[in-house]
Design an enzyme around this catalytic site. Sequence first.
Site, PDB file in Angstrom:
ATOM      1  N   HIS A 450       0.833  -1.215   0.015  1.00 37.29           N
ATOM      2  CA  HIS A 450      -0.052  -0.069   0.017  1.00 37.29           C
ATOM      3  C   HIS A 450       0.894   1.240  -0.038  1.00 37.29           C
ATOM      4  CE1 HIS A 450      -3.691   1.901   0.229  1.00 37.29           C
ATOM      5  NE2 HIS A 450      -4.465   1.436   0.684  1.00 37.29           N
ATOM      6  N   ARG A 451       2.252   1.147   0.261  1.00 43.63           N
ATOM      7  CA  ARG A 451       3.033   2.348  -0.001  1.00 43.63           C
ATOM      8  C   ARG A 451       3.090   2.778  -1.190  1.00 43.63           C
ATOM      9  NH1 ARG A 451       8.505  -0.020   2.602  1.00 43.63           N
ATOM     10  NH2 ARG A 451       7.993  -1.464   1.175  1.00 43.63           N
TER      11      ARG A 451
END
Length: 478
Positions: A450-451
Amino acid sequence: MPDFKSFPLPDTAEGLTEAEILTWHVKPGDTVELNQIIVEIETAKAAVELPCPWAGVVVELLVRPGQTVDVGAPIITIDVDPGGAAAPSTPAADAGTNGSGGSGGSGKIGEEMPGGRIATLVGYGPRTTTAKRRPRNDIRSTAALVAEEAARAATPAPAAVPAAVPAPIVVPDTPAALLDPQPGGQVPLAKPPVRKLAKELGIDLRSLIGSGPGGVITREDITQAASADAPAASSAAPAVAGYDAASRERRVVIKGVRKATAQAMVDSAFTAPHVTEFLTVDVTPMMELRARLKNHPQFRDVKLTPLVFAAKAVCLAARRTPDVNATWDAQAGEIVYKEYVHLGIAAATPRGLVVPKVRDADRMSLRELALALEELTATARDGKTTPAAMIGGTITITNVGVFGVDTGTPIINPGESAILAFGAIRDMPWVVDGQVVPRKVCQLALSFDHRVVDGQQGSQFLADIGALLADPGVAMTY
């Protein structure tokens, strides 16, 4: 005089620090040629066969099968001048030149480069300035056995050997450096096939008394010990290494591929914030296309599995969502977008989980991709995947469907941003044009970092894969 050289364990892949000796293909006294395969080792990434950097005669095997040694530690001694023409040298001196110093440059295999480095099939060897030999566990060296054998042979000798002529090296039939120690310093004598049989049957060689000449353990000794009515030579010795009869537990040392996989999964799970999304897809059109293509002349000699279609769909979908094919570089503070797809395929092997890569999979046709996956799978199953084949991936597929599993929450491979779990294809009721009909259905699960990948991007990528599998004709629009 003989010219002994010690071969240090090389670094077969960037960053490796140790390896386990699996199998020796030579024994003391054998004549070896340049680049002849002499040993198979297991690193944290794969099993690798090492070639001999010199031609000569094997003097001593310095490490037993099953031992783990550091990169740079000597593993074998070779007499590179058995005829005695060269000036004498010592293993210690050679160890300082086999893999140390020197600058770059190219040379023929076996040649000594400027600075004393030796060109081999796996590079120029590691530096050995700080390498130390690991403890030998009180195993008598082959040199010691050679001396004993020579002394016994010299007792009835009718005449002394002239001083000017070097004494011949007498090598025993059984390589003592390969034998496990018995209590009291004794070693169980057994040929490699017998030792392999004992390992397969869970027989501890140290608990047996050999019936062969000179106490050599034979196959009959092993099979007798494995039978139910065989008398145990030592009731205290467990039948299986690491087994505790009282607790009914077996302990296995964490090493090799299992150790590396565990560390990689822990690093990934606690570094990258994982998000997993799921999608159920009617893949009946894909399966119908597969059936038609199998009869096509171009695909008659190709193993066209559903995984091939999933791999093609991932490559096509990555064009529209390049974020899933990117890498988070924390050290540089950058996101690195890849304009190529090195597709990883998670494969279960006897040595553990490995993830070899199909290089530039996005540039391959469906037939080329099918052939590449077939070769990759066969190589992994045989335990022959090289360390180089398992680095540099950009995105991975894990085919849990082959085990009859519907889906899961896969952990992202370190250095990547997404992994797709491809589930089993099952006959299930499905609504088509308002009617419930049987269809071929599978489940997909996408885990992403999700980064790098936002929810919208991850969802779009997974939806694109589903659309391509549900209707392969959609590929014409990409």
